[in-house]
Write a protein that holds these residues in place. Structure first.
Motif, short mmCIF file in Angstrom:
data_model
loop_
_atom_site.label_atom_id
_atom_site.label_comp_id
_atom_site.label_asym_id
_atom_site.label_seq_id
_atom_site.Cartn_x
_atom_site.Cartn_y
_atom_site.Cartn_z
N GLN A 99 0.83 -1.20 0.00
CA GLN A 99 0.00 0.00 0.00
C GLN A 99 0.87 1.25 0.00
OE1 GLN A 99 -2.27 -1.19 3.52
NE2 GLN A 99 -3.94 -1.85 2.19
N ALA A 100 0.25 2.40 -0.16
CA ALA A 100 0.98 3.66 -0.30
C ALA A 100 1.59 4.16 1.00
CB ALA A 100 0.04 4.74 -0.87
N SER A 120 3.29 -0.17 4.40
CA SER A 120 2.08 -0.92 4.75
C SER A 120 1.75 -1.98 3.69
CB SER A 120 0.90 0.05 4.87
OG SER A 120 -0.29 -0.65 5.19
N TRP A 121 1.21 -3.11 4.18
CA TRP A 121 0.72 -4.13 3.25
C TRP A 121 -0.70 -4.59 3.59
CZ3 TRP A 121 -0.09 -8.66 5.91
CH2 TRP A 121 0.70 -8.89 7.05
N LEU A 122 -1.27 -4.08 4.69
CA LEU A 122 -2.65 -4.43 5.02
C LEU A 122 -3.25 -3.39 5.96
CD1 LEU A 122 -5.04 -6.47 4.90
CD2 LEU A 122 -4.00 -7.67 6.83
N ASN A 123 -4.48 -3.01 5.68
CA ASN A 123 -5.27 -2.09 6.51
C ASN A 123 -4.63 -0.71 6.66
OD1 ASN A 123 -7.16 -4.09 6.75
ND2 ASN A 123 -6.57 -4.68 8.82
N HIS A 124 -3.93 -0.27 5.63
CA HIS A 124 -3.42 1.10 5.53
C HIS A 124 -2.72 1.59 6.80
CE1 HIS A 124 -5.22 1.40 1.60
NE2 HIS A 124 -6.29 0.82 2.13
N GLY A 125 -1.69 0.85 7.18
CA GLY A 125 -0.86 1.26 8.31
C GLY A 125 -0.95 0.34 9.51
N THR A 176 2.40 -4.25 -5.21
CA THR A 176 3.18 -5.48 -5.28
C THR A 176 2.47 -6.58 -4.49
OG1 THR A 176 5.25 -4.27 -5.47
CG2 THR A 176 5.40 -6.55 -4.71
N LYS A 177 2.35 -7.75 -5.09
CA LYS A 177 1.73 -8.90 -4.42
C LYS A 177 2.64 -9.39 -3.31
CE LYS A 177 1.42 -13.34 -5.92
NZ LYS A 177 0.98 -14.46 -6.79
N ILE A 178 2.05 -9.64 -2.14
CA ILE A 178 2.75 -10.15 -0.98
C ILE A 178 1.99 -11.37 -0.46
CG2 ILE A 178 3.50 -9.64 1.39
CD1 ILE A 178 3.37 -6.59 0.37
N LYS A 179 2.63 -12.51 -0.50
CA LYS A 179 2.00 -13.75 -0.04
C LYS A 179 2.61 -14.13 1.29
CE LYS A 179 0.89 -18.42 -1.53
NZ LYS A 179 1.05 -19.43 -2.55
N ILE A 180 1.78 -14.19 2.33
CA ILE A 180 2.24 -14.56 3.68
C ILE A 180 1.81 -16.00 3.93
CG2 ILE A 180 2.21 -13.97 6.14
CD1 ILE A 180 2.88 -11.42 4.85
#
Length: 182
Positions: A99-100, A120-125, A176-180
Motif C-alpha cells: 500500500q501507499a 504498509s501491506w494491510l489495513n493502511h498502516g 506489489t503482491k505479498i504472499k504470507i
C-alpha cells in the motif's frame, strides 16, 4: 559417489530455491543487509512479488518463479485463537498488496514500541514491513532485534534488518503482491 552427492544437492536447490542462499550474511546482523550482494534492481524485474515464510523467518523476493533476494525477517508471535483453540500467528496469512503508506519512523504508544522505515501491506498502516523495533526514545530494542531471522516477536508486522527495511520502504512499488505463508 561424490558426483551423485553434488547432483543431488543441485537438484534440491533447483526444486526448492528457498532452501539455500549462498549470499546470506552469517551470523545474522540486524544492522546490515541480509545478503552480501546488492539489492535487486526492480527496473530489470518483470514480475516482482514477495513471499513471507513465518516459520522460516524469511522474506523472499521473486521475479516470477526466480528467487532474486532473501531477507531475514520475524513475523507475529504465535498465540491461541480463542474462537478456534488453534495456535496461530498474529500475522495474517494470505495474499495482500503493498500500500501507499510508508515513512521513516513511527511509535505505537499502546504497544510501547516503534520502528523505522516502514511500508504498509494491510489495513493502511496496521500491518507493515519495518525495521527491528525501537524504544520510546528511538533507540533499537536489542533484545527484540536479536530475534531477527531466528524467531517470531512482532504483534503482526514483518520485522526486517535496518537496511532491508529502508530498501523496502524506498523501493517496494504500491500494488506489489505479498504472499504470507505459515
Amino acid at each position: 559417489m561424490a558426483t551423485a552427492n553434488n547432483r543431488s544437492k543441485t537438484t534440491k536447490n533447483t526444486s526448492n530455491p528457498e532452501a539455500i542462499s549462498s549470499h546470506m550474511r552469517t551470523p545474522i546482523d540486524w544492522h546490515k543487509s541480509s545478503e552480501t550482494v546488492p539489492y535487486p534492481d526492480l527496473s530489470k524485474v518483470k514480475n516482482f512479488w514477495i513471499k513471507v515464510s513465518l516459520k522460516k523467518n524469511r522474506t523472499y523476493l521473486y521475479d516470477g518463479q526466480k528467487l532474486i533476494y532473501t531477507m531475514y525477517s520475524s513475523g507475529g508471535m504465535y498465540t491461541k485463537n480463542p474462537q478456534t483453540g488453534k495456535t496461530e500467528s498474529m500475522t495474517p496469512i494470505g495474499t495482500y498488496y503493498a500500500q501507499a503508506e510508508r515513512g521513516n519512523s513511527f511509535f505505537n504508544q499502546s504497544l510501547g514500541e516503534g520502528a523505522n522505515y516502514y511500508v504498509s501491506w494491510l489495513n493502511h498502516g496496521t500491518y507493515l514491513f519495518h525495521s527491528v523495533p525501537t524504544k520510546a526514545g528511538g533507540t533499537y530494542n536489542v533484545k527484540e532485534a536479536d530475534k531477527l531471522g531466528k524467531s517470531t516477536g512482532s504483534h503482526g508486522c514483518i520485522r526486517l534488518s535496518i537496511p532491508d527495511a529502508q530498501w523496502m520502504s524506498s523501493h517496494l512499488p504500491v500494488g506489489t503482491k505479498i504472499k504470507i505463508v505459515n
